[in-house]
Write a protein that holds these residues in place. Structure first.
Motif, PDB file in Angstrom:
ATOM      1  N   VAL A 156      -9.454  -5.264  -1.333  1.00 32.60           N
ATOM      2  CA  VAL A 156      -8.349  -4.312  -1.420  1.00 32.60           C
ATOM      3  C   VAL A 156      -7.219  -4.899  -2.259  1.00 32.60           C
ATOM      4  N   ASP A 205     -10.355   4.740  -8.831  1.00 33.01           N
ATOM      5  CA  ASP A 205     -11.435   3.855  -8.361  1.00 33.01           C
ATOM      6  C   ASP A 205     -11.129   3.333  -6.961  1.00 33.01           C
ATOM      7  N   HIS A 206      -9.875   2.976  -6.724  1.00 31.32           N
ATOM      8  CA  HIS A 206      -9.495   2.490  -5.390  1.00 31.32           C
ATOM      9  C   HIS A 206      -9.696   3.576  -4.340  1.00 31.32           C
ATOM     10  N   GLU A 260      -8.053  -4.507  -5.810  1.00 26.19           N
ATOM     11  CA  GLU A 260      -7.901  -3.120  -6.271  1.00 26.19           C
ATOM     12  C   GLU A 260      -6.445  -2.798  -6.552  1.00 26.19           C
ATOM     13  N   TYR A 261      -5.557  -3.201  -5.641  1.00 26.91           N
ATOM     14  CA  TYR A 261      -4.137  -2.948  -5.856  1.00 26.91           C
ATOM     15  C   TYR A 261      -3.601  -3.763  -7.030  1.00 26.91           C
ATOM     16  N   GLU A 292       0.828  -1.202   0.000  1.00 30.67           N
ATOM     17  CA  GLU A 292       0.000   0.000   0.000  1.00 30.67           C
ATOM     18  C   GLU A 292       0.862   1.251   0.000  1.00 30.67           C
TER      19      GLU A 292
END
Length: 346
Positions: free
Chosen positions: A289, A314-315, A292-293, A244
């Motif tokens: 998550v 979008d994330h 998304e990543y 992240e």
């Protein structure tokens, strides 16, 4: 992939393994300080090859610690211009006045210059020594309300002069964690839903463009490594939080717009909330998550930088919806013990 030990949200005060831990490391010296100090002096002494690519995992293994203090040590050395970001994963060892080429070599004690028994131990400045503890305490307290940072108590707590405290707090002002009002009083918090929403709005405006500009300069091999890490079945929360940070911080910094980078640094409240929430509640990895990543990284790997920017947007929209419940959950936790220099404002 092993699960990294959890660190306290206030302080990571453990010592590294004996092989890399000096006997004279004082009890007040934090783990990332030990790592940073040893690496700093090794670089300045020329015991680390210029251009050596440092990655969190291998360095953490040498020091016998998790990636978290290694990451903080890298960031501090980068701020001192001893490590440099480059179009690749990790940091490049860059002593003053040297323009090195990347060298991807095995990382061990010898490569890091730690096999010299009488190596000089660098003594950090007072503000550098206390910065990490201040940052961690303030990052935690802002979740629980509005606080004043008492300079006098801080000088007594850390046994330093006021100039050191003010210098460290000034760096936290640049991070957006502390404010200084017209009466020269240092304030932190409260971390409100509105403040987080505003940071999300700014990141949504700025971060996709920063990724679009940085994308062509990112190292394909490093991106492939991120892709594999996100696809690993054994992906743990600390590793996901490291990914992240790479996406939200490192991948956005490979461009020439200094002001854009500065504004993004001021909008890190969403990252702070998510990290505190995941660690305090020992959250399992959220597959949504991860997906998304993975979409962001996949587009970067394939050279689709516009699509990667859209995926990041979008994330951020989705993360903005997850943040308020996280903040509410944190707010009902009992307030942890805080240093006496952190004073609640009623």
């Amino acid at each position: 992939m092993k699960t990294a030990p959890r660190s306290s949200p206030l302080q990571d005060s453990g010592q590294p393994a004996a092989a890399a831990s000096p006997a004279d490391a004082g009890p007040r010296e934090l783990r990332y300080d030990v790592i940073r100090n040893r690496l700093r002096q090794a670089i300045l002494d020329g015991r680390v090859a210029a251009g050596l690519v440092l990655l969190e995992g291998p360095v953490a293994k040498v020091f016998g610690t998790s990636r978290v203090p290694v990451r903080k040590a890298f960031e501090m050395l980068h701020d001192e211009d001893l490590l440099r970001k480059f179009p690749g994963r990790g940091y490049l060892v860059a002593p003053p006045g040297v323009e090195p080429s990347p060298q991807r070599l095995p990382i061990d004690e010898a490569a890091l210059g730690l096999d010299v028994p009488d190596a000089t131990i660098y003594i950090p400045s007072e503000s550098e020594r206390i910065y990490g503890q201040l940052e961690q305490a303030i990052s935690t307290c802002v979740v629980f309300g509005h606080f004043r940072i008492d300079e006098t108590r801080a000088t007594e707590h850390f046994r330093v002069n006021r100039a050191a405290v003010r210098e460290a707090l000034g760096r936290l002002v640049d991070r957006g964690l502390v404010e200084k009002n017209v009466y020269s009083s240092w304030r932190a918090g409260p971390l409100t839903a509105r403040a987080i929403s505003q940071d999300f709005e700014l990141r949504l405006l700025l971060a996709p463009e920063a990724l679009r500009l940085s994308g062509p300069k990112l190292d394909p091999a490093a991106l492939a490594g991120l892709r594999r890490e996100l696809a690993a079945e054994a992906l743990d929360m600390e590793s996901l939080l490291a990914v992240e940070r790479e996406i939200h911080v490192d991948c956005l910094a490979h461009h020439q717009n200094v002001k854009l980078h500065r504004f993004l640094k001021l909008c890190e409240l969403p990252l702070i909330v998510n990290q505190l929430f995941c660690r305090m509640f020992r959250q399992p990895v959220n597959p949504v998550v991860v997906a998304e990543y993975a979409r962001i990284v996949g587009n970067l790997c394939d050279g689709r930088f516009d699509q990667a920017a859209e995926a990041l947007a979008d994330h951020l929209r989705a993360a903005g919806k997850r943040a308020p419940p996280q903040l509410k959950a944190l707010a009902v936790l009992p307030e942890p013990p805080l240093p006496d220099y952190v004073v609640r404002i009623v």
